[in-house]
Design an enzyme around this catalytic site. Structure first.
Site, PDB file in Angstrom:
ATOM      1  N   CYS A 118      -5.204  -0.275   1.154  1.00  0.00           N
ATOM      2  CA  CYS A 118      -5.058   1.232   2.077  1.00  0.00           C
ATOM      3  C   CYS A 118      -5.814   1.334   3.302  1.00  0.00           C
ATOM      4  CB  CYS A 118      -5.405   2.264   1.290  1.00  0.00           C
ATOM      5  SG  CYS A 118      -4.220   3.043  -0.001  1.00  0.00           S
ATOM      6  N   PRO A 119      -5.211   1.716   4.377  1.00  0.00           N
ATOM      7  CA  PRO A 119      -4.179   2.915   4.312  1.00  0.00           C
ATOM      8  C   PRO A 119      -2.682   2.221   4.670  1.00  0.00           C
ATOM      9  CG  PRO A 119      -5.340   2.791   6.377  1.00  0.00           C
ATOM     10  CD  PRO A 119      -6.110   1.765   5.538  1.00  0.00           C
TER      11      PRO A 119
END
Length: 69
Positions: A12-13
């Site tokens: 992530c992201p």
């Protein structure tokens, strides 16, 4: 049409951005399976689906998670 997106190799992201782009390309009646690793924030994916008006289902399979939109 049913689509699948394997994002298990990303952290992530980036998976969230990639899933959002794929969701924007979906048409009515389409579905998308997003494969995630356990480190991904499922709450972020749920919020994204809700904001875009999609129903979602989460299923844990081993060390991966299948997020179906």
């Amino acid at each position: 049409m049913k689509y699948s997106l394997d994002l298990t190799g990303y952290s992530c992201p980036l998976p969230l951005f990639m899933a959002k782009k794929a969701m924007n390309d979906l048409k009515k009646g389409d579905s998308l399976d997003v494969l995630l690793n356990k480190q991904s924030s499922l709450a972020d994916f749920e919020l994204l689906a809700k904001e875009q008006g999609w129903l979602c289902e989460i299923q844990a399979v081993g060390n991966r998670v299948i997020f179906t939109i």
